[in-house]
Design a protein around this motif. Sequence first.
Motif, PDB file in Angstrom:
ATOM      1  N   ALA A 185       2.762   1.502  -3.326  1.00 59.22           N
ATOM      2  CA  ALA A 185       1.887   1.872  -4.442  1.00 59.22           C
ATOM      3  C   ALA A 185       1.492   3.345  -4.389  1.00 59.22           C
ATOM      4  CB  ALA A 185       0.640   0.986  -4.428  1.00 59.22           C
ATOM      5  N   ASN A 186       1.468   3.957  -3.189  1.00 59.05           N
ATOM      6  CA  ASN A 186       1.061   5.356  -3.055  1.00 59.05           C
ATOM      7  C   ASN A 186       2.217   6.335  -3.209  1.00 59.05           C
ATOM      8  OD1 ASN A 186      -1.937   5.621  -2.274  1.00 59.05           O
ATOM      9  ND2 ASN A 186      -1.225   3.916  -1.022  1.00 59.05           N
ATOM     10  N   PRO A 224       1.921   8.466  -6.724  1.00 60.30           N
ATOM     11  CA  PRO A 224       0.993   9.608  -6.721  1.00 60.30           C
ATOM     12  C   PRO A 224       1.410  10.698  -5.745  1.00 60.30           C
ATOM     13  CG  PRO A 224      -0.024   7.656  -5.737  1.00 60.30           C
ATOM     14  CD  PRO A 224       1.217   7.205  -6.400  1.00 60.30           C
ATOM     15  N   ILE A 225       1.976  10.319  -4.557  1.00 59.98           N
ATOM     16  CA  ILE A 225       2.452  11.351  -3.617  1.00 59.98           C
ATOM     17  C   ILE A 225       3.534  12.185  -4.269  1.00 59.98           C
ATOM     18  CG2 ILE A 225       3.756  11.678  -1.482  1.00 59.98           C
ATOM     19  CD1 ILE A 225       2.218   9.377  -0.280  1.00 59.98           C
ATOM     20  N   PHE A 242       0.843  -1.210   0.000  1.00 55.92           N
ATOM     21  CA  PHE A 242       0.000   0.000   0.000  1.00 55.92           C
ATOM     22  C   PHE A 242       0.873   1.254   0.000  1.00 55.92           C
ATOM     23  CE2 PHE A 242      -2.112   3.327   2.488  1.00 55.92           C
ATOM     24  CZ  PHE A 242      -3.247   3.549   1.711  1.00 55.92           C
ATOM     25  N   ILE A 243       1.902   1.245   0.886  1.00 55.81           N
ATOM     26  CA  ILE A 243       2.815   2.407   0.947  1.00 55.81           C
ATOM     27  C   ILE A 243       3.539   2.569  -0.373  1.00 55.81           C
ATOM     28  CG2 ILE A 243       4.874   3.311   2.071  1.00 55.81           C
ATOM     29  CD1 ILE A 243       3.947   1.915   4.639  1.00 55.81           C
ATOM     30  N   TYR A 283       1.815  14.425  -6.761  1.00 57.21           N
ATOM     31  CA  TYR A 283       1.101  15.530  -6.096  1.00 57.21           C
ATOM     32  C   TYR A 283       2.074  16.557  -5.551  1.00 57.21           C
ATOM     33  CZ  TYR A 283      -2.825  12.232  -6.163  1.00 57.21           C
ATOM     34  OH  TYR A 283      -3.791  11.352  -6.547  1.00 57.21           O
TER      35      TYR A 283
END
Length: 500
Positions: A241-242, A245-246, A238-239, A249
């Motif tokens: 994969a994010n 996008p972080i 989860f970390i 952003y």
Amino acid sequence: MINSFLANYFIPHGHCYLWKTGLVGLHTSSDALISLAYFLIPLELIYIVKKRQDIPFDWVFMLFSSFIICCGITHVMEIWTLWHPNYWLSGYLKAVTAVVSLCTAWVVVELIPKVLAIPSPEQLKRANLALENEIKERKQIQEKLSQLTSELEERVQQRTAELERANKLLQQENKERSLAEEALRQSEYRLQQKAEELAITLQELQQAEAQLVQSEKMTSLGQMVAGIAHEINNPINFIYANIPPINEYTKNFLELIELYQKHYPQPVAEIAEKIEEIELDFIAKDVGKIVNSIKIGSERIRGIIKSLRTFSRLDESEKKEIEIHEGIDSTLMLLQHRIKENSHCSAIEIIKNYGELPLVECYASKINQVLMNIFSNAIDALEEKQRKMKANTEYNSLEANFSPRIEISTNVVENTWVQIEITDNGIGISPDVCQKIYDPFYTTKPVGYGTGLGLAISYQIINNEHRGILTCVSELEKETKFIIKIPLNTSKKKVNNFCS
């Protein structure tokens, strides 16, 4: 002196023959054949002496061999001087031949009385005749003795019959006593056998119990490792994969802030104070590094999780084809905390000499267990050596440039075996200890630091379950090498393990 030996200012001997091909060939072939004969005769003499050890004065044959060889060399030089005028060398060789010849002649002169003292065939014949007469006389005496002996035997037989009758009663008593003693001995022997069988059974039960406990520990460890890997895998994925996008952003926010700064270079006082307070320029530079660090850390955790799952392999209880290098790497990953520099040992250098290996049919988790035992023992040996170096200044001076290392080599042997060599430059193992390392419960470590089951179980895994070979080659205070050989098809081999 050497120049005079090899002087070439003379005229080659071939000029005396006017270089007539026939004449030169005649002399060359004659000298060559004579030399060949002179070299063959000593060999024949030496062969005779070797085959007939009873020949007296065998050293004379050796002296004659030396004399004949020297003569052969002079004839070789006759051929050489036809084209090369090294007459000084030829002369000195002839002088050596002359000295050896004179010595041989002198020794033969001194040997003549000894040779003449050897009995002649006629003397030997007379001596043999005397011996034959003496033998005949002895035979006659022997016949008379035989007659006397037969008479004496008859008397002895009569006396023996009387003694036998007298001893029958005593034998009956002894027989009864012997039967009682034999029954008692058999009873004691049966009791001793039962005691030995019980002792062996107890030892086997203890070994089986210890192996079951160790196997249960490894199973529990594998289940725990697999469970931890499974539980950590989802959040870390989860970390991970994010992170993209972080990162995207963050770039967008920074680009937006840059646009605001471009079009509104003079913000209000409150915004300017806040920019200065939070150090916006530093944040803009550091946020990318932070995101990248998070990505590297998550990748590292994912690698550890993969190694944990590879090491445990709970879903691979049956034999299947696996990649050996993957198992080695996962085991080393789990031991990183001991391989890195710590209070007991400097950082251990891992040298990998991987060959091209096919997939190997085996029990993956059990092979990983063997690798874990051997790597752990290698690290223990390296730590022990460095503790000795710190405690002993003389030892330390001899190993001033010591660098701990573990070398791993893999290759295919005879298109049948996969071979894994694990070598450490630790304290080594003495020959007497090396013969016992596979015995259950045998350990050289202090109480509480080892059970003595690691290599015993490894032996069973390689020998019985994979029909391979586990070899230990070690030299005290230098290095230890464990060689694992696993057949590509473990159902077709049956061999014994050994230690050297």
